[in-house]
Design a protein around this motif. Structure first.
Motif, PDB file in Angstrom:
ATOM      1  N   HIS A  60       0.916  -1.173  -0.040  1.00 36.96           N
ATOM      2  CA  HIS A  60      -0.298   0.166  -0.095  1.00 36.96           C
ATOM      3  C   HIS A  60       1.113   1.242   0.051  1.00 36.96           C
ATOM      4  N   PRO A  61       1.278   1.658  -1.204  1.00 36.50           N
ATOM      5  CA  PRO A  61       2.069   3.007  -1.131  1.00 36.50           C
ATOM      6  C   PRO A  61       1.945   4.046  -0.290  1.00 36.50           C
ATOM      7  N   ASP A  62       0.695   4.386   0.151  1.00 32.10           N
ATOM      8  CA  ASP A  62       0.627   5.615   0.886  1.00 32.10           C
ATOM      9  C   ASP A  62       0.214   5.198   2.365  1.00 32.10           C
ATOM     10  N   ALA A  63       0.520   3.975   2.839  1.00 32.38           N
ATOM     11  CA  ALA A  63       0.331   3.591   4.207  1.00 32.38           C
ATOM     12  C   ALA A  63       1.226   4.184   5.169  1.00 32.38           C
ATOM     13  N   ASP A  64       2.615   4.225   4.566  1.00 37.94           N
ATOM     14  CA  ASP A  64       3.611   4.912   5.714  1.00 37.94           C
ATOM     15  C   ASP A  64       4.298   6.115   4.709  1.00 37.94           C
ATOM     16  N   LYS A  65       3.871   7.298   5.341  1.00 36.74           N
ATOM     17  CA  LYS A  65       4.814   8.367   4.459  1.00 36.74           C
ATOM     18  C   LYS A  65       6.286   8.424   5.109  1.00 36.74           C
ATOM     19  N   SER A  66       6.669   7.924   6.050  1.00 37.29           N
ATOM     20  CA  SER A  66       8.024   8.082   6.408  1.00 37.29           C
ATOM     21  C   SER A  66       8.900   7.446   5.665  1.00 37.29           C
ATOM     22  N   TYR A  68       9.272   7.862   2.350  1.00 36.31           N
ATOM     23  CA  TYR A  68       9.739   8.616   1.420  1.00 36.31           C
ATOM     24  C   TYR A  68      10.439   9.731   1.799  1.00 36.31           C
ATOM     25  N   LYS A  69      11.112  10.359   0.896  1.00 31.86           N
ATOM     26  CA  LYS A  69      12.072  11.668   1.243  1.00 31.86           C
ATOM     27  C   LYS A  69      11.430  12.826   1.219  1.00 31.86           C
ATOM     28  N   ASP A  70      10.336  12.862   0.484  1.00 31.39           N
ATOM     29  CA  ASP A  70       9.488  14.039   0.472  1.00 31.39           C
ATOM     30  C   ASP A  70       8.298  13.998   1.581  1.00 31.39           C
ATOM     31  N   GLY A  71       8.484  12.926   2.446  1.00 25.11           N
ATOM     32  CA  GLY A  71       7.157  12.884   3.475  1.00 25.11           C
ATOM     33  C   GLY A  71       6.180  12.296   2.655  1.00 25.11           C
ATOM     34  N   GLY A  72       6.370  11.587   1.344  1.00 26.76           N
ATOM     35  CA  GLY A  72       4.747  10.928   0.780  1.00 26.76           C
ATOM     36  C   GLY A  72       4.027  12.077  -0.049  1.00 26.76           C
ATOM     37  N   ALA A  73       4.835  13.311  -0.151  1.00 23.05           N
ATOM     38  CA  ALA A  73       3.793  14.107  -1.026  1.00 23.05           C
ATOM     39  C   ALA A  73       3.688  13.597  -2.398  1.00 23.05           C
ATOM     40  N   ALA A  74       4.650  12.975  -3.141  1.00 23.53           N
ATOM     41  CA  ALA A  74       4.492  12.506  -4.547  1.00 23.53           C
ATOM     42  C   ALA A  74       3.547  11.456  -4.850  1.00 23.53           C
ATOM     43  N   VAL A  75       3.762  10.332  -3.760  1.00 24.15           N
ATOM     44  CA  VAL A  75       2.703   9.307  -3.679  1.00 24.15           C
ATOM     45  C   VAL A  75       1.499   9.541  -3.294  1.00 24.15           C
TER      46      VAL A  75
END
Length: 675
Positions: A60-66, A68-75
């Motif tokens: 689940h790509p957006d389950a954990d925003k940590s 990602y380097k951008d805090g999950g903004a792109a996903v």
């Protein structure tokens, strides 16, 4: 299966250096290659490798925003678009010139480069492969691998086997389908488009060469107009490289025309008909045939996209900038272009890329020209036609009008170059270095050969029906190996750059070009660094080592077999010679020439390389296609303008010819066999 982060996870860093990456040392290059192979295997069909299938199903790509380097903004953005059902469906054509489709592909690209670790990247790549349009997915993967530091060593499979419909005539595709349906293996001859009634058919072997097509699309992947330095580093001299790479395509095309007794290609005019029509004989895998353009079509506005008068306005503003000697930036300041750096700024506004200092004012002459030229078969959208070959970098060179368009662009660049002061004897010279003689070891001879490539991915597969071998067989230009030889006397030790050009000597009527006329038509054959010892130096450089060219990339089948074998045996995967596809195919280094021998001036200039920061490394390095493609994440290796010293007017040729570090001789290029 932790196999993809080294290819796709790029951590944003400064705009002047390679970004930092998180690495997982347990994964070998062979494993990384295997993962890329599997992600790109039959992209129009579901994943068929267990661990990637599990990743696609369970992640689940957006389950954990940590993660990602951008805090999950792109996903988060991409997932919202997907959940709102706004993404392009699968089994639909994709064009980078379609703003919305490009936006979606770059959404995935931004997700991949913002991954924190290997697992995150693999999972994202597998997940979005199953949820996004396959064309957008392939583009994002290729762009990410190319621009990822940890992508070093990864060999991207040849696009003509990953997306064969973009490179293969529809007649051959149909035969491949029939072969699969009847379970009859086959190899099918692919002819060039058109007939002998069309003079342009005589040079179709150049524009339709699949290796040349791959070079063109890869150049635009290496130097994309959408690139933002926030992705991690600056693309050094991108605007100048845009000029030089396309200038060299244009002069190479002209040399092929002269080899076939045709005039130099004429430029495109917005107020005149497009003389040459084009029937591409190619079909999208999904979406119908590529549109056909008849002869003598007059330019019309493309409804809702671009008007002819916009093209004229933008051209006028660019020519005004050249006449004034400065570009007006968006904030009203002036950027001087009457200098060596001016060509870089000019390339940025002509393309235009995100590097343009004022895109609103100067427009996007090149990109919009591709669209308006490509849409002339259906400018008002009456027939709902898909994009033309001009709206794909993979296919654009197939259309002869591509070279008319780029002759038009090239003449604008020439107008700027001609506005600069000619080089002085001091600028051209190299005190203490004397080029005594130049020559060629081996006959300059070209020929046509047959080349096979796999059409497996051109046809659908089925679990109930075995796959059969289906291949295309195409004729392509090649040449015998040869070497350039140089005898150089140096009064001391020097770091030198040897610049080699091949310039057509006569026009199509047999009239000899003047030095000033001919220098703009010169093909850059090689440029390399060498350390000169005091005294006499005999330097030999092989054609296969040219910094202009790249070798043929191994077939997708070979990459799969070698990577799988290396992973199973724990052995090395060393295909370093094939890690870039940006560069003229090595076999096309020479223009075709003629049976009786076509005259060229072989022009050589030995210049001072001491001011090149990397001269020591460049003298030791093996062949790299940096001349038209630069070096990723680094400064362009040559401090001189591209094309130096032939890039500016030479009103008095004695200044060039009387310099001891310059020389020329007349050579002939022969063609053996029929065409």
């Amino acid at each position: 299966m932790k196999l993809f982060l080294a290819v796709v996870c790029l951590v944003l860093a400064s705009a002047s250096a390679w970004p930092s990456f998180l690495s997982d040392e347990q994964h070998s290059l062979a494993e990384k290659q295997q993962t890329v192979n599997r992600l790109l295997y039959r992209t129009t069909e579901p994943l068929r490798f267990d661990e990637l299938e599990k990743a696609a199903a369970n992640f689940h790509p957006d389950a954990d925003k940590s993660i990602y380097k951008d805090g999950g903004a792109a996903v988060e953005r991409l997932m919202k678009e997907m959940n709102d059902h706004r993404l392009l469906e699968k089994h639909h054509w994709f064009s980078l010139f379609n703003p919305r489709q490009r936006e979606e592909a770059l959404m995935l690209f931004e997700v991949l480069i913002n991954c924190n670790d290997w697992d995150t990247a693999v999972n994202n790549a597998a997940y979005f492969r199953e949820h996004m349009n396959e064309g957008e997915f392939v583009y994002a993967i290729y762009a990410t691998v190319i621009h990822s530091k940890l992508g070093e060593g990864i060999v991207l499979p040849p696009l003509y086997e990953v997306t064969p419909h973009m490179f293969t005539n529809s007649e051959v595709i149909q035969k491949a389908y029939t072969a699969q349906m009847t379970q009859t293996p086959g190899k099918f001859k692919m002819e060039f488009t058109g007939s002998k009634k069309n003079p342009e058919q005589h040079v179709a072997y150049f524009g339709e060469d699949i290796g040349m097509n791959v070079h063109h699309v890869t150049w635009h992947l290496d130097f994309p107009f959408w690139w933002n330095d926030d992705f991690g580093y600056h693309l050094d001299r991108k605007g100048e490289l845009f000029f030089w790479a396309h200038h060299q395509l244009t002069v190479r095309f002209d040399a092929e025309r002269l080899s076939n007794h045709l005039n130099l290609v004429d430029e495109l005019y917005w107020d005149r008909p497009i003389k040459e029509g084009f029937a591409p004989h190619t079909t999208y895998r999904y979406g119908g045939e590529f549109p056909t353009r008849p002869d003598n079509v007059k330019f019309e506005d493309v409804d809702g996209v671009i008007r002819v008068r916009d093209m004229i306005i933008h051209e006028t503003r660019i020519r005004d900038a050249i006449a004034h000697g400065y570009i007006t930036a968006a904030d009203g300041t002036h950027i001087d272009i009457r200098n060596a750096e001016g060509i870089d700024h000019l390339g940025d506004i002509i393309e235009s890329s995100l590097y343009s200092p004022n895109a609103q004012y100067y427009g996007a002459l090149h990109n919009e020209a591709h669209i308006i030229l490509g849409r002339q078969a259906d400018p008002h959208g009456k027939f709902n036609l898909p994009p033309s070959v001009m709206e794909h970098f993979e296919t654009a060179t197939r259309d002869p009008a591509f070279f008319r368009l780029h002759k038009y662009m090239d003449n604008i660049f020439k107008e700027h170059k001609d506005s600069l002061p000619p080089y002085t004897a001091e600028e051209i010279g190299f005190p203490g270095v004397h080029l005594k003689s130049i020559g060629v070891d081996g006959k300059l001879e070209t020929f046509f050969e047959d080349f096979e490539f796999d059409l497996k991915f051109a046809v659908d597969s089925s679990e109930s029906v075995p796959e059969v071998d289906v291949k295309a067989d195409v004729s392509r230009l090649n040449h015998n190996d040869f070497s350039f030889t140089f005898d150089i006397n140096s009064e001391g030790e020097h770091h030198a750059v040897v610049r080699v050009f091949l310039c057509p000597r006569r026009d199509s009527n047999g009239v000899v070009f003047t030095f000033e006329e001919g220098r703009w038509n010169c093909i850059e054959m090689d440029k390399f660094w060498t350390k000169l010892a005091a005294g006499d130096n005999h330097v030999v450089h092989k054609s296969s080592d040219s910094s202009v060219t790249v070798p043929d990339v191994p077939s997708f089948r070979t990459l799969i077999e070698e990577a799988d074998k290396a992973v199973a045996g724990g052995s090395d995967f060393d295909f370093a010679a094939y890690t870039t596809s940006c560069g003229i195919p090595n076999r096309m280094l020479l223009p075709k020439g003629t049976e009786e021998g076509m005259e060229f001036a072989l022009v050589v200039s030995v210049t001072d390389g001491n001011d090149d920061a990397q001269h020591d490394a460049l003298e030791q390095a093996g062949p790299r296609s940096h001349t038209q493609c630069g070096i990723h994440g680094e400064k362009y290796p040559d401090h001189q303008p591209m094309g130096f010293p032939l890039d500016r007017r030479i009103p008095d040729e004695r200044i060039f010819l009387n310099s001891d570090n310059n020389a020329y001789t007349i050579v002939k290029v022969y063609h053996k066999g029929e065409h």
